[in-house]
Design a protein around this motif. Structure first.
Motif, PDB file in Angstrom:
ATOM      1  N   HIS A 101       0.823  -1.217   0.000  1.00  0.00           N
ATOM      2  CA  HIS A 101       0.000   0.000   0.000  1.00  0.00           C
ATOM      3  C   HIS A 101       0.849   1.257   0.000  1.00  0.00           C
ATOM      4  O   HIS A 101       0.398   2.312  -0.457  1.00  0.00           O
ATOM      5  CB  HIS A 101      -0.927   0.003   1.227  1.00  0.00           C
ATOM      6  CG  HIS A 101      -0.215   0.003   2.542  1.00  0.00           C
ATOM      7  ND1 HIS A 101       0.402  -1.123   3.047  1.00  0.00           N
ATOM      8  CD2 HIS A 101       0.011   0.989   3.444  1.00  0.00           C
ATOM      9  CE1 HIS A 101       0.972  -0.832   4.209  1.00  0.00           C
ATOM     10  NE2 HIS A 101       0.748   0.450   4.471  1.00  0.00           N
ATOM     11  N   THR A 102       2.083   1.170   0.479  1.00  0.00           N
ATOM     12  CA  THR A 102       2.954   2.344   0.517  1.00  0.00           C
ATOM     13  C   THR A 102       3.420   2.739  -0.884  1.00  0.00           C
ATOM     14  O   THR A 102       3.925   3.853  -1.073  1.00  0.00           O
ATOM     15  CB  THR A 102       4.180   2.108   1.412  1.00  0.00           C
ATOM     16  OG1 THR A 102       4.979   1.043   0.859  1.00  0.00           O
ATOM     17  CG2 THR A 102       3.749   1.732   2.832  1.00  0.00           C
TER      18      THR A 102
ATOM     19  N   GLN B 118      -5.958   5.208  -2.445  1.00  0.00           N
ATOM     20  CA  GLN B 118      -4.752   5.215  -1.612  1.00  0.00           C
ATOM     21  C   GLN B 118      -5.113   5.356  -0.134  1.00  0.00           C
ATOM     22  O   GLN B 118      -4.548   4.667   0.719  1.00  0.00           O
ATOM     23  CB  GLN B 118      -3.836   6.353  -2.038  1.00  0.00           C
ATOM     24  CG  GLN B 118      -3.239   6.176  -3.425  1.00  0.00           C
ATOM     25  CD  GLN B 118      -2.643   7.467  -3.958  1.00  0.00           C
ATOM     26  OE1 GLN B 118      -1.946   8.178  -3.233  1.00  0.00           O
ATOM     27  NE2 GLN B 118      -2.912   7.790  -5.213  1.00  0.00           N
ATOM     28  N   SER B 119      -6.079   6.232   0.157  1.00  0.00           N
ATOM     29  CA  SER B 119      -6.496   6.431   1.549  1.00  0.00           C
ATOM     30  C   SER B 119      -7.139   5.174   2.101  1.00  0.00           C
ATOM     31  O   SER B 119      -6.868   4.757   3.238  1.00  0.00           O
ATOM     32  CB  SER B 119      -7.471   7.606   1.638  1.00  0.00           C
ATOM     33  OG  SER B 119      -6.829   8.812   1.276  1.00  0.00           O
ATOM     34  N   GLN B 120      -8.012   4.547   1.304  1.00  0.00           N
ATOM     35  CA  GLN B 120      -8.683   3.318   1.748  1.00  0.00           C
ATOM     36  C   GLN B 120      -7.676   2.203   1.994  1.00  0.00           C
ATOM     37  O   GLN B 120      -7.754   1.488   2.997  1.00  0.00           O
ATOM     38  CB  GLN B 120      -9.706   2.882   0.698  1.00  0.00           C
ATOM     39  CG  GLN B 120     -10.907   3.807   0.563  1.00  0.00           C
ATOM     40  CD  GLN B 120     -11.752   3.475  -0.655  1.00  0.00           C
ATOM     41  OE1 GLN B 120     -11.557   2.441  -1.300  1.00  0.00           O
ATOM     42  NE2 GLN B 120     -12.681   4.358  -0.984  1.00  0.00           N
TER      43      GLN B 120
ATOM     44  N   HIS C 226      -4.503   2.461   2.655  1.00  0.00           N
ATOM     45  CA  HIS C 226      -3.659   2.755   3.816  1.00  0.00           C
ATOM     46  C   HIS C 226      -4.407   2.445   5.112  1.00  0.00           C
ATOM     47  O   HIS C 226      -3.839   1.850   6.039  1.00  0.00           O
ATOM     48  CB  HIS C 226      -3.221   4.217   3.792  1.00  0.00           C
ATOM     49  CG  HIS C 226      -2.251   4.555   4.886  1.00  0.00           C
ATOM     50  ND1 HIS C 226      -0.906   4.261   4.818  1.00  0.00           N
ATOM     51  CD2 HIS C 226      -2.455   5.122   6.106  1.00  0.00           C
ATOM     52  CE1 HIS C 226      -0.319   4.643   5.931  1.00  0.00           C
ATOM     53  NE2 HIS C 226      -1.226   5.179   6.735  1.00  0.00           N
ATOM     54  N   ARG C 227      -5.686   2.829   5.171  1.00  0.00           N
ATOM     55  CA  ARG C 227      -6.460   2.574   6.398  1.00  0.00           C
ATOM     56  C   ARG C 227      -6.599   1.081   6.675  1.00  0.00           C
ATOM     57  O   ARG C 227      -6.520   0.647   7.823  1.00  0.00           O
ATOM     58  CB  ARG C 227      -7.849   3.211   6.277  1.00  0.00           C
ATOM     59  CG  ARG C 227      -7.867   4.725   6.435  1.00  0.00           C
ATOM     60  CD  ARG C 227      -9.288   5.231   6.692  1.00  0.00           C
ATOM     61  NE  ARG C 227     -10.197   4.893   5.599  1.00  0.00           N
ATOM     62  CZ  ARG C 227     -10.405   5.663   4.533  1.00  0.00           C
ATOM     63  NH1 ARG C 227      -9.763   6.812   4.396  1.00  0.00           N
ATOM     64  NH2 ARG C 227     -11.254   5.296   3.590  1.00  0.00           N
ATOM     65  N   SER C 228      -6.800   0.289   5.627  1.00  0.00           N
ATOM     66  CA  SER C 228      -7.048  -1.141   5.838  1.00  0.00           C
ATOM     67  C   SER C 228      -5.766  -1.959   5.979  1.00  0.00           C
ATOM     68  O   SER C 228      -5.748  -2.973   6.690  1.00  0.00           O
ATOM     69  CB  SER C 228      -7.897  -1.707   4.689  1.00  0.00           C
ATOM     70  OG  SER C 228      -7.240  -1.533   3.444  1.00  0.00           O
ATOM     71  N   HIS C 229      -4.682  -1.518   5.323  1.00  0.00           N
ATOM     72  CA  HIS C 229      -3.469  -2.330   5.273  1.00  0.00           C
ATOM     73  C   HIS C 229      -2.401  -1.929   6.281  1.00  0.00           C
ATOM     74  O   HIS C 229      -1.635  -2.789   6.737  1.00  0.00           O
ATOM     75  CB  HIS C 229      -2.857  -2.290   3.868  1.00  0.00           C
ATOM     76  CG  HIS C 229      -3.617  -3.085   2.849  1.00  0.00           C
ATOM     77  ND1 HIS C 229      -4.866  -2.715   2.389  1.00  0.00           N
ATOM     78  CD2 HIS C 229      -3.314  -4.239   2.199  1.00  0.00           C
ATOM     79  CE1 HIS C 229      -5.290  -3.598   1.502  1.00  0.00           C
ATOM     80  NE2 HIS C 229      -4.371  -4.533   1.370  1.00  0.00           N
ATOM     81  N   ALA C 230      -2.304  -0.649   6.596  1.00  0.00           N
ATOM     82  CA  ALA C 230      -1.229  -0.203   7.485  1.00  0.00           C
ATOM     83  C   ALA C 230      -1.364  -0.866   8.856  1.00  0.00           C
ATOM     84  O   ALA C 230      -2.429  -0.829   9.476  1.00  0.00           O
ATOM     85  CB  ALA C 230      -1.268   1.317   7.630  1.00  0.00           C
TER      86      ALA C 230
ATOM     87  N   ASN D  10      -1.616  -3.916   9.503  1.00  0.00           N
ATOM     88  CA  ASN D  10      -2.397  -5.157   9.453  1.00  0.00           C
ATOM     89  C   ASN D  10      -1.588  -6.200   8.675  1.00  0.00           C
ATOM     90  O   ASN D  10      -1.776  -6.387   7.465  1.00  0.00           O
ATOM     91  CB  ASN D  10      -3.755  -4.912   8.794  1.00  0.00           C
ATOM     92  CG  ASN D  10      -4.692  -6.109   8.937  1.00  0.00           C
ATOM     93  OD1 ASN D  10      -4.244  -7.236   9.110  1.00  0.00           O
ATOM     94  ND2 ASN D  10      -5.996  -5.858   8.843  1.00  0.00           N
TER      95      ASN D  10
END
Length: 205
Positions: free
Chosen positions: A88-89, A113-115, A117-121, A123
């Motif tokens: 995601h980065t 990108q925002s979605q 980042h929220r779900s993957h960072a 995790n």
């Protein structure tokens, strides 16, 4: 030689015996990987990388990490399909060509990108699941591409992942998912093994 997608699916077998000493050239390897990257991935993360063992030395290291399986030594090349973590980065750069081509609005790319980042960072489980899904889809696409070119292939999951990572100098974010050996099949390989009847595996609701 090229086959239709339907013919490639119908004719593909898991090749266990390859003709040795028939390497693939750079252009064929690049073409196979180019086609493999047409596989889908969530958010178009493209969270995969391909490390191709073609030299005898590289294949020997990979073979040792795969419990000595001879088909790695005999195949023309062994494609290690990795799923990448923390993908995601890198999503902005992955989506940039779609924005530049004009069919993805910049605002949509930013929202993705925002979605992501929220779900993957933070995790790790989701990142790993996505990496395995994407690499598996890419591996299957690679095998169908090989079949369409008249080459045999076999997907292999029997290996020590930590030893593979060390043998091929993988980054900590690169997860070994599949080895796909590709080459020229020896005569006498088994035909495609019969599958369960569609009625046994299909439910339409």
């Amino acid at each position: 030689m090229t086959l239709s997608v339907q013919a490639a699916i119908a004719s593909r077998i898991s090749v266990n015996s390859f003709q040795p000493d028939r390497p693939l050239d750079d252009a064929t390897i690049a073409s196979l990987v180019d086609l493999a990257t047409k596989a889908p991935s969530a958010y178009n993360l493209q969270n995969w990388r391909f490390v191709v063992a073609r030299s005898p030395e590289a294949k020997a290291r990979l073979q040792a990490a795969a419990y000595g399986q001879q088909k790695i030594a005999d195949a023309s090349a062994a494609f290690l399909v990795c799923g990448t973590l923390e993908a995601h980065t890198q999503l902005a750069s992955a989506l940039a060509p779609s924005v530049q081509a004009g069919f993805m609005p910049a605002a949509m790319a930013e929202a993705w990108q925002s979605q992501a980042h929220r779900s993957h960072a933070g995790n790790g489980t989701l990142q790993r699941d996505e990496a395995v899904r994407s690499a598996s889809l890419a591996g299957m696409t690679l095998m169908l591409a090989a079949e369409s070119m008249g080459l045999g292939s076999c997907a292999m999951s029997g290996f020590d992942a930590a030893q593979v990572a060390q043998a091929l100098d993988l980054a900590s974010t690169e997860l070994p998912v599949l080895i796909v050996v590709v080459g020229h099949a020896e005569p006498g390989n088994w035909p495609q093994k019969p599958r369960k009847p569609v009625a046994d595996v299909l439910t339409i609701v």
